[in-house]
Design a protein around this motif. Structure first.
Motif, PDB file in Angstrom:
ATOM      1  N   SER A   1       1.361  13.848 -28.337  1.00 49.32           N
ATOM      2  CA  SER A   1       1.609  14.269 -29.624  1.00 49.32           C
ATOM      3  C   SER A   1       2.900  15.285 -29.156  1.00 49.32           C
ATOM      4  O   SER A   1       2.768  16.322 -28.144  1.00 49.32           O
ATOM      5  CB  SER A   1       0.633  14.788 -30.222  1.00 49.32           C
ATOM      6  OG  SER A   1       0.142  16.166 -29.810  1.00 49.32           O
ATOM      7  N   PRO A   2       3.772  15.605 -29.979  1.00 47.28           N
ATOM      8  CA  PRO A   2       4.957  16.433 -29.827  1.00 47.28           C
ATOM      9  C   PRO A   2       4.471  17.912 -29.530  1.00 47.28           C
ATOM     10  O   PRO A   2       5.015  18.627 -28.791  1.00 47.28           O
ATOM     11  CB  PRO A   2       5.761  16.415 -31.182  1.00 47.28           C
ATOM     12  CG  PRO A   2       5.577  14.848 -31.721  1.00 47.28           C
ATOM     13  CD  PRO A   2       4.084  14.533 -31.314  1.00 47.28           C
ATOM     14  N   GLY A   3       3.444  18.372 -30.400  1.00 46.98           N
ATOM     15  CA  GLY A   3       3.009  19.695 -30.448  1.00 46.98           C
ATOM     16  C   GLY A   3       2.427  19.867 -28.896  1.00 46.98           C
ATOM     17  O   GLY A   3       2.724  21.334 -28.461  1.00 46.98           O
TER      18      GLY A   3
ATOM     19  N   ALA B   1      -5.959  22.178 -33.596  1.00 42.57           N
ATOM     20  CA  ALA B   1      -5.892  20.784 -34.437  1.00 42.57           C
ATOM     21  C   ALA B   1      -4.352  20.473 -34.775  1.00 42.57           C
ATOM     22  O   ALA B   1      -3.963  19.398 -34.992  1.00 42.57           O
ATOM     23  CB  ALA B   1      -6.659  21.201 -35.709  1.00 42.57           C
ATOM     24  N   ALA B   2      -3.430  21.558 -34.751  1.00 42.28           N
ATOM     25  CA  ALA B   2      -2.303  21.265 -35.399  1.00 42.28           C
ATOM     26  C   ALA B   2      -1.794  20.594 -34.445  1.00 42.28           C
ATOM     27  O   ALA B   2      -0.296  19.733 -34.610  1.00 42.28           O
ATOM     28  CB  ALA B   2      -1.384  22.675 -35.319  1.00 42.28           C
TER      29      ALA B   2
ATOM     30  N   PRO C   1      -3.942  18.953 -40.039  1.00 40.20           N
ATOM     31  CA  PRO C   1      -2.662  19.826 -39.886  1.00 40.20           C
ATOM     32  C   PRO C   1      -1.713  19.279 -38.946  1.00 40.20           C
ATOM     33  O   PRO C   1      -2.188  18.091 -38.295  1.00 40.20           O
ATOM     34  CB  PRO C   1      -3.108  20.928 -39.420  1.00 40.20           C
ATOM     35  CG  PRO C   1      -4.070  20.685 -38.389  1.00 40.20           C
ATOM     36  CD  PRO C   1      -4.763  19.587 -38.853  1.00 40.20           C
ATOM     37  N   GLY C   2      -0.433  19.507 -39.000  1.00 41.39           N
ATOM     38  CA  GLY C   2       0.381  19.386 -37.706  1.00 41.39           C
ATOM     39  C   GLY C   2       0.983  17.916 -37.352  1.00 41.39           C
ATOM     40  O   GLY C   2       1.305  17.348 -38.297  1.00 41.39           O
ATOM     41  N   ASP C   3       0.857  17.581 -36.201  1.00 44.78           N
ATOM     42  CA  ASP C   3       1.318  16.364 -35.700  1.00 44.78           C
ATOM     43  C   ASP C   3       0.536  15.179 -36.633  1.00 44.78           C
ATOM     44  O   ASP C   3       1.191  14.172 -36.930  1.00 44.78           O
ATOM     45  CB  ASP C   3       1.363  16.196 -34.197  1.00 44.78           C
ATOM     46  CG  ASP C   3       1.944  17.151 -33.419  1.00 44.78           C
ATOM     47  OD1 ASP C   3       2.941  17.648 -34.023  1.00 44.78           O
ATOM     48  OD2 ASP C   3       1.679  17.343 -32.288  1.00 44.78           O
ATOM     49  N   ALA C   4      -0.549  15.142 -36.457  1.00 42.09           N
ATOM     50  CA  ALA C   4      -1.250  14.060 -37.274  1.00 42.09           C
ATOM     51  C   ALA C   4      -0.790  13.776 -38.749  1.00 42.09           C
ATOM     52  O   ALA C   4      -0.709  13.101 -39.126  1.00 42.09           O
ATOM     53  CB  ALA C   4      -3.200  14.263 -37.082  1.00 42.09           C
ATOM     54  N   ALA C   5      -0.576  15.207 -39.357  1.00 38.78           N
ATOM     55  CA  ALA C   5      -0.405  15.105 -40.731  1.00 38.78           C
ATOM     56  C   ALA C   5       0.949  14.481 -40.941  1.00 38.78           C
ATOM     57  O   ALA C   5       1.376  13.626 -41.752  1.00 38.78           O
ATOM     58  CB  ALA C   5      -0.207  16.527 -41.578  1.00 38.78           C
TER      59      ALA C   5
ATOM     60  N   VAL D   1       0.839  10.738 -40.731  1.00 38.87           N
ATOM     61  CA  VAL D   1       0.066  10.097 -42.021  1.00 38.87           C
ATOM     62  C   VAL D   1       1.333  10.239 -43.052  1.00 38.87           C
ATOM     63  O   VAL D   1       1.708   9.084 -43.791  1.00 38.87           O
ATOM     64  CB  VAL D   1      -1.128  10.752 -42.398  1.00 38.87           C
ATOM     65  CG1 VAL D   1      -1.482  10.390 -43.550  1.00 38.87           C
ATOM     66  CG2 VAL D   1      -2.138  10.767 -41.250  1.00 38.87           C
ATOM     67  N   GLY D   2       2.022  11.189 -43.142  1.00 36.69           N
ATOM     68  CA  GLY D   2       2.894  11.337 -44.145  1.00 36.69           C
ATOM     69  C   GLY D   2       4.149  10.419 -44.031  1.00 36.69           C
ATOM     70  O   GLY D   2       4.832   9.570 -44.765  1.00 36.69           O
ATOM     71  N   ASP D   3       4.640  10.163 -42.819  1.00 37.52           N
ATOM     72  CA  ASP D   3       5.701   9.424 -42.278  1.00 37.52           C
ATOM     73  C   ASP D   3       5.541   7.882 -42.703  1.00 37.52           C
ATOM     74  O   ASP D   3       6.252   6.950 -43.000  1.00 37.52           O
ATOM     75  CB  ASP D   3       6.420   9.573 -41.121  1.00 37.52           C
ATOM     76  CG  ASP D   3       6.873  11.136 -40.690  1.00 37.52           C
ATOM     77  OD1 ASP D   3       7.095  11.776 -41.863  1.00 37.52           O
ATOM     78  OD2 ASP D   3       7.112  11.397 -39.492  1.00 37.52           O
TER      79      ASP D   3
END
Length: 415
Positions: free
Chosen positions: A183-185, A316-317, A339-343, A346-348
């Motif tokens: 994940s990017p974070g 978690a972010a 939060p964060g990368d996973a959110a 899902v949004g995209d």
């Protein structure tokens, strides 16, 4: 190429533990000679898988892949002592019983970085044969220890465990030709911790595509589900890191909806969550317990939407739960308390709804919106989910990335 995979987790262990097996077979299908060094299967409950007994060393051939298993202490419960015995016993066995007889003529080594006790056999292979390595950060350590409450930073023992884990991480980063992250974070954190940018590479993982694929909803509906109910499914570990209290409380706030929430899985929080559901009046929540892998396809097909969540730990972010890819691959709408990368994913994807961890009222609103969509509207979001998965997370794309990184690692090693 001659490729080695060093991983404590491997088939027939389910869930995320099955991903190294898919990688090994995928690389073998592309003509590579693949060898795996792993332990005896005991994830997720610490019970040895049927057909196995602990031996010092055992060799199998599976799908053209040579698999060497070495002894370990089987455990996966909440006891820090037993969990450390599990991690440490595999690391010692891999270094002393596995490495000398395996991985003799490799061009490159893929290392599953979790748990970081694998630093010991990785460095043993490095010292013995100077094999160039790709370390794949699937869980960020030592952060994972504190996020799950396992490490417990308070007290001398907790601080010592974190220091040892941190030292193991830094050794793996130092001696790897490439460090991949999912994940990017996580990539940003690794850069902050001193991993050079030219050695970092984004390589997200995929779902078990044999289990998670679009399938028609079964008829008649299983589990005595009413035909007019929207069905939300959570399938996975019931532990602290998942933060499932919010789901149960939100379900209790929408008992007027024609909705059923199925929770499949087990873990250290299961008994408390069952009691919470009764106390909160969440009559629309049903616990199925742990289901066999053979039943997971039917469960996912019965879902109109699936749920994924994390607690509010800072880690978690930058965490990408494997359930996100599994749900997207299944072509199901998604309700996510992350939060964060996973959110962002899902949004995209346009697959569903995102709320912040711990936002019970926000989650209840999302459940109402989900219910208002109806089963037909959720099918549209499910198609969005599958399209996004194929574009970003499919097994073929993932193996392409890892194969390319292993070629680069092997090329650098040959120089």
């Amino acid at each position: 190429m001659r490729i080695g995979l060093l991983t404590q987790w491997y088939d027939p262990e389910p869930g995320p533990a099955a991903l190294p097996g898919a990688l090994a077979r995928g690389l073998a299908e592309r003509g590579h000679q693949v060898e795996v060094l792993t332990g005896f299967p005991n994830y997720p409950d610490g019970q040895l898988a049927p057909g196995y007994r602990i031996r010092a060393r055992q060799v199998e051939v599976d799908g053209g892949v040579r698999v060497t298993r070495v002894a370990l202490y089987p455990s996966h419960d909440a006891s820090p002592v037993r969990r450390l015995a599990n991690y440490g016993s595999f690391a010692m066995s891999a270094a002393m019983l596995g490495i000398p007889g395996a991985f003799r003529r490799l061009d490159a080594l893929w290392v599953n970085y979790s748990p970081v006790s694998l630093a010991l056999p990785m460095l043993a292979q490095r010292a013995l044969r100077r094999t160039p390595a790709l370390v794949h950060v699937l869980d960020l350590w030592p952060d994972t220890l504190t996020a799950t409450g396992f490490g417990g930073g308070d007290g001398l023992a907790g601080r010592s465990a974190l220091r040892v884990a941190d030292a193991a991480c830094r050794a793996m980063y130092r001696y790897a030709e490439r460090v991949a992250y999912i994940s990017p974070g996580v990539g940003a954190v690794l850069a902050e911790r001193g991993v050079p940018a030219d050695r970092l590479a984004y390589a997200p993982m995929w779902a078990d595509e044999a289990l998670f694929a679009p399938r028609p909803a079964p008829y008649p509906r299983p589990y005595d589900l009413p035909e007019d109910h929207v069905v939300l499914v959570y399938a996975g570990t019931l532990g602290r890191a998942q933060g499932l209290d919010g789901l149960i409380r939100a379900c209790a706030a929408v008992t007027d909806l024609p909705m059923t929430c199925l929770i499949a899985g087990s873990g250290v929080e299961e008994e408390r969550l069952r009691e919470l559901a009764v106390g909160a009046g969440a009559a629309n929540v049903r616990f199925l317990g742990r289901l066999p892998a053979s039943e997971m396809t039917g469960l996912m097909a019965a879902a109109d939407a699936s749920y994924v969540s994390l607690n509010d730990d800072p880690l978690a972010a930058i965490t990408m739960p494997s359930k996100v890819q599994a749900i997207l691959a299944s072509g199901r709408a998604l309700v996510a308390s992350v939060p964060g990368d996973a959110a962002q994913v899902v949004g995209d994807s346009g697959a569903g709804w995102v709320v912040a961890p711990g936002d019970v009222s926000g989650l209840a609103r999302a459940l109402r919106e989900m219910g208002a969509c109806g089963r037909g509207g959720l099918e549209v979001r499910g198609r969005n989910a599958r399209a996004y998965y194929e574009q970003h997370f499919s097994r073929a794309r993932g193996i392409d990335r890892i194969e390319g990184l292993l070629r680069a690692v092997a090329s650098e090693g040959s120089r």
